[in-house]
Design a protein around this motif. Sequence first.
Motif, mmCIF file in Angstrom:
data_model
loop_
_atom_site.group_PDB
_atom_site.id
_atom_site.type_symbol
_atom_site.label_atom_id
_atom_site.label_comp_id
_atom_site.label_asym_id
_atom_site.label_seq_id
_atom_site.Cartn_x
_atom_site.Cartn_y
_atom_site.Cartn_z
ATOM 1 N N CYS A 757 18.888 29.790 13.044
ATOM 2 C CA CYS A 757 19.100 28.688 12.110
ATOM 3 C C CYS A 757 17.833 27.874 11.848
ATOM 4 C CB CYS A 757 20.206 27.771 12.636
ATOM 5 S SG CYS A 757 19.856 27.101 14.279
ATOM 6 N N LYS A 758 16.797 28.201 12.594
ATOM 7 C CA LYS A 758 15.543 27.462 12.433
ATOM 8 C C LYS A 758 14.386 28.423 12.639
ATOM 9 C CE LYS A 758 17.505 23.384 14.804
ATOM 10 N NZ LYS A 758 17.638 22.480 13.666
ATOM 11 N N GLU A 760 9.789 28.078 13.463
ATOM 12 C CA GLU A 760 8.583 27.237 13.581
ATOM 13 C C GLU A 760 7.453 27.879 12.788
ATOM 14 O OE1 GLU A 760 5.534 25.270 16.905
ATOM 15 O OE2 GLU A 760 7.229 26.541 17.544
ATOM 16 N N GLN A 815 16.237 25.376 8.584
ATOM 17 C CA GLN A 815 15.256 24.315 8.849
ATOM 18 C C GLN A 815 13.970 24.935 9.418
ATOM 19 O OE1 GLN A 815 15.906 21.466 12.189
ATOM 20 N NE2 GLN A 815 16.124 19.936 10.563
ATOM 21 N N SER A 817 10.243 24.030 11.337
ATOM 22 C CA SER A 817 9.472 23.030 12.085
ATOM 23 C C SER A 817 7.986 23.183 11.742
ATOM 24 C CB SER A 817 9.666 23.212 13.587
ATOM 25 O OG SER A 817 11.013 23.005 13.940
ATOM 26 N N CYS A 849 15.514 19.560 5.808
ATOM 27 C CA CYS A 849 15.044 20.947 5.821
ATOM 28 C C CYS A 849 13.776 21.099 6.648
ATOM 29 C CB CYS A 849 14.817 21.450 4.402
ATOM 30 S SG CYS A 849 13.403 20.671 3.589
ATOM 31 N N THR A 851 11.521 19.792 10.158
ATOM 32 C CA THR A 851 11.371 19.084 11.411
ATOM 33 C C THR A 851 9.878 18.949 11.690
ATOM 34 O OG1 THR A 851 13.455 19.877 12.333
ATOM 35 C CG2 THR A 851 11.784 19.083 13.891
#
Length: 987
Positions: A757-758, A760, A815, A817, A849, A851
């Motif tokens: 779901c995310k 970096e 999302q 980062s 959206c 971080t």
Amino acid sequence: MSSRTAISGERRDGPSNDGGRASADAAPVGGEERPALAPGLIGDEHYRLLWETTTDVIMLLDEKNVILHANPAVAEVFGYEAVDIIGQPIAILQPPRMRDAHRRGLQAYLDSGVKKINWRSTEAVGLHKDGHEFPIEISFSDMRVGGRHLFAGFIRDISARVQSEKALKLSEGRLNLVISASQLGTWDWDIKSDELIWSSQCKLLYGLPPDIPMLHELFRNAMHPDDRESVDRQARTALAEKKLYQAEFRTVWPDGSVHWLNSMGRGIYDQQGNPERMLGVTFDISERHCAEQSLLEWKNRYEATVNASGHLLYDWVPASNEMSYAGDVQRLLGYSLAELGSELHHWTNKVVHPEDKSKFNAELNRVLMSGDAFHLEYRVVKKDGSPLIVQDDGHFVLDASQQITRMVGFVRDMTETRKNEGALRDSEERFRRIVETAEEGIWTIDAQSNTSFVNPKMASMLGYTAEEMWMRPLDDFMDEEGREISRANIKRREQGISEQHDFKFRRKDGSELWASLSASPIFDSAGAYGGSLAMITDITQRKMSEELIWQQANFDALTHLPNRRMFYDRLGQELKKEKRDGLKVAILFIDLDRFKEVNDSLGHNAGDQLLLEAARRINSCVRESDTVARLGGDEFTVILPAIADGGSAERVAQEIIDGLAIPFNLSGQTVYVSASIGVAIYPDDAEEAEDLLRYADQAMYAAKNSGRNRYCYFTSSLQHTAVSRMRLSGDLRSALEKKQFVVYYQPIIELATGRMCKAEALIRWQHPVHGQIEPSEFIPMAEQAGLINAIGDWVFLQAAQQVKYWRQKIDPAFQISVNKSPAQFRADNDGGRNYWLGYLEELELPGDCITVEITEGLLLDTTERVKQVLQEFRGAGVQAALDDFGTGHSSLVYLKELEIDYLKIDCSFVNNLASRSSDRLLCEAIILMAHKLGLKVVAEGVETRAQRDILLEAGCDYAQGYYFSHPMPPALMELQPAASTRAQART
């Protein structure tokens, strides 16, 4: 013997000597008595009165220089009664040393065949009856009377005039001494002809040869072009307002050098108030705020000459108002006797100055009433209109009934005398004004080195009054060191040596006065040393400035350690010394580990405290002969001279490492830092100072790369690495423009569901030569080069575009980062925040959206700017994650205050997870604490299924690591949903 007997020519016999009676050949031929004075000379009553009343000596001599006649004035002038010198040779009135020369001169004239000498004046020395000598003026002419060759002469005592001249010369000499010591240039500008008269010194000030003819236009051309208009304006204003002209300006010498001058002058005006000329002085002020502030020589431009003044005899009969004259009227007044007239009112109306007539008449009326002698000084006007100052001395002649019958007297030209007296007063006044108003101190001492004079400026420099300093010894105004120097200087003054140098005096309050001193000896007329005169300029401020400039140029402002400049100077000296002695020199290059983190988190004040304490600790580890320097930032160097081998450097390096490892207390905060030290040895590693420092720097980086908190010796391989790193840093500056950066993404998995779901965003550098370079290698370079903001903004743009695509393609709530360094937060503008949030709005993306990942060090930076940016992100919906949690100095207060959303457990804790390890307990405690604070937890560096299971059991929310996926390009990320499903299935 009465005066009448002297006039009639009767003689008295008596003994003869060199200065007394004449010899027998001077007596009348045949023993005849000397003839009475011829009626054509002074035979009538009119001339007899003039003969008796004049104060000048009148004599008649024969060709043997024997005195035939003398008037009564000889008693006043020479001390002899007239009858005593009749028949005596003129030598009786001359000093013995001059008599032979006089005789030879007379004989030469008689032998020359010249028929007549018209009145001729000369100055000589007279001999008084009491034996003293005095100056006289003699006017003489020859004549033939009754076939005899005679000489007539007038003799005047000029002692008063000579004394006045001596006083004037003494005053002028004193003024010239001051001017000479002051090194002033003088000038005289004739405004109407535009002609300039400059002293040689003045021309030197302008860099011009002394023989060059000067015009005002040449003076302007010698000035700097930018200053000409200003100087002209100041001169015009001073002349118009009749004020002191003063200007500071630059002059350009023929060799192109520029010098600063100060020029002052005053205008001289005619009777209508129009300026005719300007007199002034110029002096060099180029060395006034260092180097040595001085006055330029000023030559006295006033010359005074005293000439023999003629006189005019007169006889006035009040009853008839008849006025008669004798003497050279033409020479004195320019009138002939006929033009002068024969009545008193002709003199009064034609000769007496209009403004002095009332004074003349008043005095004449007074003496007519009182019978007193007439003595008056007044002005007369010559035929050509020029004025004269005259002294009029007259005496009344009374008849048997004591009634005034006439007044006889003489008029003497006093113009030159008064002019000399006025010049003397002006000279003394100029001297007084120069001394009292001078901007420099003037100090004279006597032969015993006692203060004989100081001007007000000098006294004020030392905090005294002039009266307090008078006759005090010079030693009273200096310390012991100064006294020793002063005594040596005075010995040179006694030898006639003038010099200029800097000197330190002691003020009344005990403070120091630094002065530039120009001293000249003073000798009396006999050549004996009488003291010295000094022109003194206060250069205390300049000395303080020079000391401050030197200190700033050579020492670090914070730690007061030698800076880079002084370091190289001392290193160069040590290398020369050890090269001669055959010993070694070690250079330690010290860099504080994690200083930047402390500085970024606790602020610059704390960083400064740490640097000060670090400098103190390093200093405590070395000898007094060693040098500790700060090159800048957190970099220090140590010079260890005169060592036998590298072992000495090793012991010092380890002692410094141990000393810096002790915790630092910075305003209540306990901080831990360490040191990485590079060591280079002379002459083993290099023989030049710059090479040694560079090699020690490379060794220091090797120590950092080896784990920090250690020292490392320089090796040849380090040089190769340093060159590579330098080239790589240069390539980094163009990498963004050449599109060599790419963004990889590492999935972040929700552990409870196994769903990706995310992700970096992680930057990579695709170098055209070295291939892919990791961020850990080039990000520090970017921060040092000031490129981190541009690179960070570029990464954000890529991540924003990518998350928009993946929200459409993978997950509407996906999302990404993005890391944001402390340097980006502290950027001196708010463009970063506006740019990021503005771009999200442009892409129509919500804040959640993205971080923003921050480090623990940023939490300790309590500046308002950092708080503001984090709050703005929070307000826009952007979440915040605290990266590498557990490795820094996080405060739970800041976690709560700044509303952090995620804690990312550092991989160092995850790597050693086991069922009973302490790292597992720490991870469980972090997860529990985070949940209690309402934060989610992301574990980094998960590489095994066991690590994942432990984290899942402990309640960790998210994880990322090689177990799930390596960082990958965006295209491969789109295949991850399937991989995530498989990962979930393995659960």
